[in-house]
Write a protein that holds these residues in place. Structure first.
Motif, PDB file in Angstrom:
ATOM      1  N   GLU A  65       4.882   8.638  -6.675  1.00 26.39           N
ATOM      2  CA  GLU A  65       4.362   9.992  -6.492  1.00 26.39           C
ATOM      3  C   GLU A  65       3.487  10.397  -7.672  1.00 26.39           C
ATOM      4  O   GLU A  65       2.491  11.101  -7.503  1.00 26.39           O
ATOM      5  CB  GLU A  65       5.527  10.974  -6.330  1.00 26.39           C
ATOM      6  N   MET A  98       0.087   8.916  -7.135  1.00 31.58           N
ATOM      7  CA  MET A  98      -0.656   9.571  -6.064  1.00 31.58           C
ATOM      8  C   MET A  98      -1.180  10.939  -6.489  1.00 31.58           C
ATOM      9  O   MET A  98      -2.214  11.402  -5.998  1.00 31.58           O
ATOM     10  CB  MET A  98       0.220   9.712  -4.817  1.00 31.58           C
ATOM     11  N   ALA A 141       0.818  -1.213   0.000  1.00 35.14           N
ATOM     12  CA  ALA A 141       0.000   0.000   0.000  1.00 35.14           C
ATOM     13  C   ALA A 141       0.847   1.256   0.000  1.00 35.14           C
ATOM     14  O   ALA A 141       0.394   2.323  -0.441  1.00 35.14           O
ATOM     15  CB  ALA A 141      -0.934  -0.005   1.215  1.00 35.14           C
ATOM     16  N   ASP A 142       2.079   1.176   0.477  1.00 38.17           N
ATOM     17  CA  ASP A 142       2.942   2.349   0.552  1.00 38.17           C
ATOM     18  C   ASP A 142       3.910   2.447  -0.625  1.00 38.17           C
ATOM     19  O   ASP A 142       4.813   3.291  -0.608  1.00 38.17           O
ATOM     20  CB  ASP A 142       3.747   2.318   1.858  1.00 38.17           C
ATOM     21  N   ASP A 143       3.732   1.601  -1.625  1.00 42.56           N
ATOM     22  CA  ASP A 143       4.677   1.549  -2.746  1.00 42.56           C
ATOM     23  C   ASP A 143       4.196   2.282  -3.995  1.00 42.56           C
ATOM     24  O   ASP A 143       4.813   2.165  -5.051  1.00 42.56           O
ATOM     25  CB  ASP A 143       4.981   0.089  -3.106  1.00 42.56           C
ATOM     26  N   PRO A 161      -4.632   2.887  -4.293  1.00 44.41           N
ATOM     27  CA  PRO A 161      -4.331   3.582  -3.031  1.00 44.41           C
ATOM     28  C   PRO A 161      -5.518   3.517  -2.073  1.00 44.41           C
ATOM     29  O   PRO A 161      -6.676   3.442  -2.496  1.00 44.41           O
ATOM     30  CB  PRO A 161      -4.054   5.019  -3.478  1.00 44.41           C
ATOM     31  N   ARG A 162      -5.233   3.560  -0.793  1.00 47.15           N
ATOM     32  CA  ARG A 162      -6.276   3.396   0.215  1.00 47.15           C
ATOM     33  C   ARG A 162      -7.370   4.459   0.115  1.00 47.15           C
ATOM     34  O   ARG A 162      -8.523   4.203   0.466  1.00 47.15           O
ATOM     35  CB  ARG A 162      -5.645   3.420   1.606  1.00 47.15           C
TER      36      ARG A 162
END
Length: 905
Positions: A495, A498, A490-492, A603-604
């Motif tokens: 940018e 996002m 989830a953190d990969d 993404p969450r």
């Protein structure tokens, strides 16, 4: 020693002859035939072959030569006998520095009959001509060829070799060179080559298989040479051997007919030949079709197979040239365009199904000639480091000297590898020169990557990138699993990805006074959609679910019919095509669920908030609505964009309690209210959540929700019954759930996951929505729709299931999906233990369902075998499955173009 030269010693009428180069196989086949026909040859004399490596498999003919005289000669002459120890010993001779290969002695099937007459003026027999030819070829002594060690991974097997016979000083190549791109393109174009993804057996690494659509039995690659340096998951270009070389489907791996080019059953050179073939050759008998196991159907297969081309690499370099324009793996324009209904495929299927004598099924065999697309598994390998064997380990321990280390993958389908320690982590470099360090390192899992596998090497070479840690540690094992399959967390997200997310402003919660992010649907977007916010919509999911991508509604109309809707999160509104976010979602392909964590596809912010159909907030959807009878008979259908506001998130357990209460004559309201009361004391993602907002917009009503669940279940029950009556098949697999220790995360107990009627309720309406979406996009885009097909099961394994049932006295009918399903239902009622075993075995013949574009397959192959559906796709899980996002985009395009569901009438 220059053992790249192949040699065969043969004893004919007392003559000690020696053969070499690809032409020797043809000569041997014709010579064997002439010996049987020559009355002057003593009955005890025979043609004896030795263990050879096939140069002909890669150097005898071009791809355009499909059925040459060498194969027909082999079919007539039968298999060569296994070499005796006596002939092997007699094959030793003096050393030689050069070998003369006269151009005028090129042995082809036509040269024996066109050779010049002998000096005596008498007409020479074929036997005499070949003897003269072979004596010329043996004028220079050839050093002994050592027996190849078959214990190492990557060794064994024949049907390849890639020997450069024009350069005797160059070291031999362990494997055949891959074909050049031009030859591959021509072979795929003319039908002599095929394209497919190779699967390596986990139990027998020398065996690999490729499925060919429309052919009942997988094509088998027997031996490491037939696989030719491929990895499990590679997309390969392969040639199928002529039918006369296919073994019977139930034959063991040694009972396979020999080829004149040294290949056998997909390129196995070290064969255990049939004793009867050797006896027949010695006795001068000509094997008929009954002996060879080939029926009349095989005679039409000659143009469907290919022989390999000569090796074009003349520079003597063992390394693969990554910059070669002919490297097939560098291009994506090469395709296998033949359909399962093409004449060539149908003939291939007929031969596999009943090509043997008396209709005996045969096993197609072949060999890999090129790699079209490398498997991503080559990039991330998980395994252990150690010495090659116990002797090397002892040597390192006693002497303290450097001993080469090997990489042993944890997956048995992957080969052992040499390790390049130059760029390895310090710990690996230290272990390479220290037995003590190696003793510690061998207990750790490491990550490696394949670097090269040249034709001259028996093993690939890899480089170790990282030492993960102790193999017994749970976190290490989890990290290895995630890394091996290339799963991103989830953190990969990058940018760039996002930045594609929508802006979400902060707002104050009036009830709590806290500042939270709250996204609202733009007015212009809401105006384009049908408003379902006044409709009582609920979702039913597992208790721990956070990504709620489907919801349902059910209303009873005045005439007693039902108005049922399925609402699916509109992910495509947020994930636009050809953006960085779309690229990452496509790369991930799906959300990945482990026991203790989830790696989401999106993404969450999207998967847990803006796209998730959480209760109490307005969300964008693609919606399908049907008018149907109370028993699930569909009367009309609507499809379009929508906006919903869910009033409740129910878990399967709560929905089942409502169903059980209704089945017992109650209303289910009490069970529902009790679950809601318990859920108020739990986290925000507890088993049950309801819309309790005091804004006047909430549609939460326990009694109405209970009635909706009851109506949905009644319709789903009837739909399920009708689906199985229409020919659908279901194979339930027991799933295990784990209870984890809260402190360590380690499993402390297991229990089976129980599927109940509430699960079936949701399943039936998801199947209905997926089928509706498939009909819509396939009608709008007949050549570009993304559908999902499920081919019929493997006929061979299906017959094995039937044979098992007969042997156990069980009545299992495998003639159709419906017949198999009905048999399993009866068996479950009469013998639960036998049902569990038979159902497990029934999964083995089933092929994997797959996605396809409608323009790439014939109409008759679009169907889904298990669901007995003519059209099917994935539409209902876009938050966690990328193909659903693609289908959503096609639905949007179809709706914008004016297409609508065909409807029911």
């Amino acid at each position: 020693r220059p053992h790249g030269l192949r040699q065969t010693r043969t004893r004919v009428a007392g003559a000690d002859l020696r053969l070499m180069e690809p032409s020797h196989d043809i000569a041997l086949a014709l010579l064997a035939k002439s010996v049987r026909a020559d009355s002057r040859v003593d009955a005890e004399e025979s043609v004896e072959g030795t263990e050879t490596r096939s140069g002909a498999a890669v150097g005898a003919s071009s791809p355009s030569e499909h059925q040459t005289a060498e194969t027909s000669a082999t079919a007539k002459s039968g298999a060569r006998a296994k070499p005796s120890s006596k002939s092997s010993k007699s094959s030793k001779s003096g050393n030689a520095k050069t070998v003369t290969t006269p151009k005028e002695t090129k042995a082809t099937p036509t040269t024996p009959s066109t050779s010049a007459p002998s000096s005596s003026g008498k007409k020479r027999t074929t036997s005499e001509k070949l003897k003269t030819f072979l004596k010329k070829k043996s004028s220079t002594p050839i050093p002994e060829i050592g027996r190849r060690d078959r214990t190492s991974v990557g060794g064994g097997g024949g049907g390849g070799g890639g020997w450069h016979l024009n350069n005797t000083n160059q070291p031999p190549k362990r494997y055949a060179e891959f074909w050049p791109r031009a030859s591959v393109e021509q072979g795929l174009s003319d039908g002599s080559l095929r394209l497919g993804k190779i699967r390596v057996s986990a139990h027998h690494a020398h065996e690999a298989f490729v499925s060919v659509a429309g052919v009942p039995h997988d094509v088998k690659f027997e031996g490491f040479d037939a696989r030719n340096r491929t990895f499990d998951g590679d997309t390969v270009v392969f040639a199928i051997d002529p039918v006369q070389f296919w073994p019977k489907l139930d034959d063991n791996k040694w009972n396979t007919p020999a080829r004149a080019d040294g290949g056998c059953a997909g390129g196995r050179a070290k064969q255990r030949q049939r004793r009867r073939a050797a006896k027949a050759a010695a006795a001068g008998e000509v094997l008929d079709d009954k002996d060879t196991g080939v029926s009349d159907i095989a005679r039409g297969m000659g143009d469907m197979t290919a022989h390999a081309v000569a090796d074009d690499d003349k520079d003597g370099d063992d390394e693969d040239d990554d910059d070669d324009d002919d490297d097939v793996s560098e291009t994506s324009e090469i395709h296998d365009t033949r359909s399962p209904s093409s004449p060539a495929t149908k003939l291939l299927a007929d031969a596999a199904r009943s090509g043997g004598v008396n209709g005996v099924p045969l096993r197609p065999v072949g060999r890999v000639v090129a790699v079209h697309e490398l498997s991503p598994r080559r990039d991330v390998l998980v395994g252990y480091l150690d010495y090659h064997d116990a002797d090397e380990k002892t040597h390192a321990k006693e002497t303290g000297k450097y001993v080469a280390i090997r990489f042993f993958p944890s997956d048995p389908k992957l080969p052992t590898m040499f390790v390049n320690t130059k760029d390895a982590p310090p710990g690996v470099k230290a272990a390479a020169v220290s037995f003590k360090d190696m003793d510690i390192l061998r207990k750790h899992l490491v990550l490696a990557q394949v670097r090269t596998w040249p034709a001259g090497s028996s093993h690939p070479t890899c480089v170790v990138h990282e030492v993960l840690g102790d193999a017994q540690d749970l976190e290490t094992a989890t990290a290895a699993l995630i890394a091996e399959h290339g799963i991103l967390g989830a953190d990969d997200f990058s940018e760039e990805a996002m930045r594609c997310l929508p802006y979400v402003p902060m707002s104050r919660d009036l009830a709590t006074g806290k500042q939270t992010k709250k996204w609202t649907i733009p007015h212009d977007e809401k105006a384009k959609r049908r408003d379902f916010t006044k409709t009582r919509v609920v979702s039913i999911d597992p208790p721990s679910a956070r990504d709620l991508d489907d919801a349902l509604h059910c209303e009873v109309l005045p005439d007693g019919t039902l108005l049922v809707g399925v609402h699916i999160a509109d992910v495509s509104h947020f994930v636009e095509p050809n953006t960085a976010l779309d690229d990452e979602a496509r790369q991930r392909g799906t959300s990945t669920y482990l026991t203790q964590k989830v790696m989401p596809m999106l993404p969450r912010l999207l998967c847990e908030d803006l796209c998730s159909l959480n209760p109490g907030v307005a969300r964008l959807t693609f919606s399908a609505e049907w008018e149907m009878t109370a028993d699930g008979e569909v009367l009309s259908e609507w499809f379009g964009r929508g906006v919903i506001r869910s009033c409740a998130k129910l878990d399967y357990g709560t929905a089942q309690q409502v169903i059980d209460a209704i089945n017992a004559g109650g209303t289910g309201v009490e069970a529902l209210c009790e679950a809601v009361k318990s859920g108020l004391d739990k986290s925000v993602n507890g088993p049950v959540r309801v819309d309790l907002n005091a804004d006047g917009e909430s549609r939460w009503d326990p009694a109405a929700v209970a009635r909706a669940v009851g109506g949905l279940n009644r319709a789903a029950r009837a739909m399920r019954r009708a689906r199985f009556a229409g020919g659908a098949l279901r194979l339930d697999q027991t799933k295990l759930l784990f209870e984890l220790d809260k402190a360590t995360g380690s499993p402390i107990s297991t229990f089976p996951y129980v599927t109940r009627e509430a699960n079936h309720l949701v399943e039936e309406f998801m199947l209905l929505a997926n089928a509706a979406a498939a009909r819509l996009v396939s009608r709008a885009f007949p050549n570009k729709a993304l559908l999902r097909c499920h081919p019929p099961p493997n006929e061979t394994k299906l017959e094995e299931l039937a044979q098992f049932a007969r042997e156990q006295g069980l009545n299992v009918d495998v003639s159709s999906a419906k017949a198999l399903h009905d048999s399993l239902v009866r068996l479950k009622q009469s013998n639960a233990d036998a049902y569990e075993i038979t159902q497990l075995l029934a999964t083995l013949p089933m092929q994997l369902a797959r996605y396809f574009c409608t323009g790439t397959q014939d109409l008759e192959t679009w169907g889904h075998y298990a669901l007995c559906a003519p059209r099917y796709t994935h539409f209902t899980s876009p938050i966690r499955r990328y193909p659903d996002v693609c289908v959503h985009r096609q639905i949007a395009a179809a709706l914008d173009a004016g297409f609508a569901p065909v409807g029911y009438g």
